[in-house]
Design an enzyme around this catalytic site. Structure first.
Site, short mmCIF file in Angstrom:
data_model
loop_
_atom_site.label_atom_id
_atom_site.label_comp_id
_atom_site.label_asym_id
_atom_site.label_seq_id
_atom_site.Cartn_x
_atom_site.Cartn_y
_atom_site.Cartn_z
N HIS A 59 0.76 1.43 10.32
CA HIS A 59 0.65 0.59 11.51
C HIS A 59 0.97 1.45 12.73
O HIS A 59 1.98 2.16 12.74
CB HIS A 59 1.66 -0.56 11.46
N GLU A 71 0.10 -1.36 17.58
CA GLU A 71 0.05 -2.83 17.54
C GLU A 71 0.74 -3.33 18.82
O GLU A 71 0.11 -3.91 19.70
CB GLU A 71 0.76 -3.37 16.29
N ASP A 102 -3.98 -9.84 8.20
CA ASP A 102 -2.59 -9.43 8.41
C ASP A 102 -1.62 -10.31 7.61
O ASP A 102 -1.22 -9.93 6.52
CB ASP A 102 -2.25 -9.42 9.91
N ASP A 103 -1.24 -11.47 8.17
CA ASP A 103 -0.28 -12.37 7.52
C ASP A 103 -0.84 -13.79 7.64
O ASP A 103 -0.35 -14.62 8.43
CB ASP A 103 1.09 -12.28 8.21
N HIS A 120 -6.27 -5.03 5.46
CA HIS A 120 -4.96 -5.18 6.13
C HIS A 120 -4.45 -6.59 5.88
O HIS A 120 -4.70 -7.51 6.65
CB HIS A 120 -5.13 -4.91 7.64
N HIS A 159 -0.79 -8.22 4.31
CA HIS A 159 0.55 -8.10 3.72
C HIS A 159 0.69 -9.26 2.75
O HIS A 159 0.64 -10.42 3.17
CB HIS A 159 1.64 -8.19 4.79
N1 LIG Z 1 1.77 -7.36 11.88
C1 LIG Z 1 2.73 -6.63 11.31
N2 LIG Z 1 3.19 -5.53 11.93
C2 LIG Z 1 4.15 -4.81 11.39
N3 LIG Z 1 4.72 -5.09 10.22
C3 LIG Z 1 4.30 -6.16 9.56
N4 LIG Z 1 4.69 -6.68 8.38
C4 LIG Z 1 3.95 -7.78 8.17
N5 LIG Z 1 3.12 -7.99 9.19
C5 LIG Z 1 3.31 -6.99 10.07
ZN LIG Z 2 0.15 -5.60 9.39
#
Ligand SMILES: Nc1ncnc2[nH]cnc12
Ligand SMILES: [Zn+2]
Length: 347
Positions: A206, A209, A287-288, A26, A28
């Site tokens: 997703h 969340e 994630d990011d 996971h 992005h």
């Molecule tokens: N945590 C996240 N939740 C939903 N969309 C995303 N796009 C990038 N990060 C995300």
């Molecule tokens: Zn994500």
């Protein structure tokens, strides 16, 4: 705990967490774009960004929820123009992943963020794919791509995106669903996911969340996904927890993301331990990472300290990441052997 997990002295656990082989499922790729690279690409592409400096941009990374992050994340991605930009972004991530002993990454990308600005699908996918190929050859990291549909856009637009990507069908392994969750339930994309299933693509989404357990149910039952991204809201629904455990549906959990987007008030409140205790196939992911303050090993180290997890959970999380990945059984077995070796070295 698996019978082959040797006892690990508590003081050796951080080194083991860092060195053990793991898969990241996971990430992005646009969320790995560090402010320094954003500024370098803005300069070389003549794109203007509304921040004076790297420090000024970093100061803006104070989020109150998912949407407050997404607004800045899409703005950051606007500097990506050429195939080389997409390669450079993915390569920077893959080098960091290799340093964190990530042996395999399944990488999300958001083509609609780029095609909407006039960047060709071919440019996006070929740049990312070249980095994945080079990572296998020179870093020993296997990497594959998962195309995500933006759920705040329409299903019609998702179908158009799929059409644009199909000439490059062999360069990605699956599709996902991301962006603003609440108000955009999985069922909005039932038809396009059914089509992707017919095409033999892997399916993830997703769900849970920020959104309710009901979104996890519909991702499973209507989209028929193989993994749930995040899914941390599932603990609110005992019947859902039982379903996830029974069907061994993996959750790709992202602790530092959940902290930065205020899903949990403190990392110590995170429910990763509860998910594992309930027998779920939970995994740890970043994630990011450029926005949330940490790559894979930061997520492992900070979470283990905050919620007081031990070697048995380290083993379980790494083993879960291999089980949950979309690779064949012999490769999974080879990674399990390397996991055993890492534990033996740290015993
Ligand atoms: N945590 C996240 N939740 C939903 N969309 C995303 N796009 C990038 N990060 C995300
Ligand atoms: Zn994500």
């Amino acid at each position: 705990m698996n019978a082959s997990v040797p006892p690990i002295a508590p003081e050796r656990l951080p080194a083991l967490l860092a060195a053990m082989p793991k898969a990241e499922l996971h990430i992005h790729i646009e969320g790995s774009l560090e402010p320094e690279l954003i500024f370098a690409m803005a300069r070389r592409n003549g794109v203007s960004i509304p921040y004076a400096s790297v420090e000024d941009l970093r100061r803006a990374y104070a989020f109150s929820n998912l949407q407050s992050f997404l607004d800045i994340y899409y703005a950051g991605a606007s500097v990506l123009i050429t195939e080389q930009d997409f390669f450079d972004m993915a390569w920077a991530y893959l080098e960091k992943a290799a340093a964190d002993h990530v042996v395999h990454a399944e990488i999300f990308f958001d083509p609609q963020t780029h095609t909407a600005r006039g960047v060709a699908m071919d440019t996006v996918i070929r740049g990312l794919h070249r980095a994945c190929t080079q990572a296998q050859a020179t870093l020993g990291v296997s990497a594959s791509l998962i195309l995500c549909f933006l759920r705040h856009l329409s299903e019609e637009e998702a179908f158009q995106t799929l059409e644009q990507a199909l000439p490059l069908r062999d360069l990605f392994i699956g599709v996902g669903l991301d962006s603003s969750e609440v108000g955009h339930p999985p069922e909005k994309f039932a038809r396009v996911f059914a089509r992707c299933r017919e095409l033999g693509l892997h399916l993830v989404a997703h769900a849970g969340e920020e959104g309710p357990p009901a979104y996890v149910w519909t991702a499973l039952d209507l989209l028929r996904v193989e993994r749930i991204d995040h899914g941390v809201q599932s603990t609110r629904d005992p019947a859902l927890m039982a379903r996830l455990a029974k069907d061994r549906i993996p959750l790709t959990v992202c602790p530092l993301s959940n902290l930065k987007l205020c899903v949990f008030p403190r990392l110590a409140d995170h429910n990763l331990g509860a998910l594992l205790d309930a027998g779920l196939v939970a995994t740890v992911n970043s994630d990011d990472p450029a926005y949330f303050g940490g790559y894979m090993n930061d997520n492992f180290l900070q979470t283990f300290q905050a919620v007081n997890l031990h070697a048995a959970q380290a083993w379980q999380l790494a083993a879960n990441s291999f089980e949950a990945s979309f690779v064949d059984a012999p490769l999974k077995r080879a990674w399990r052997d390397r996991l055993e070796e890492a534990f033996a070295r740290h015993a």
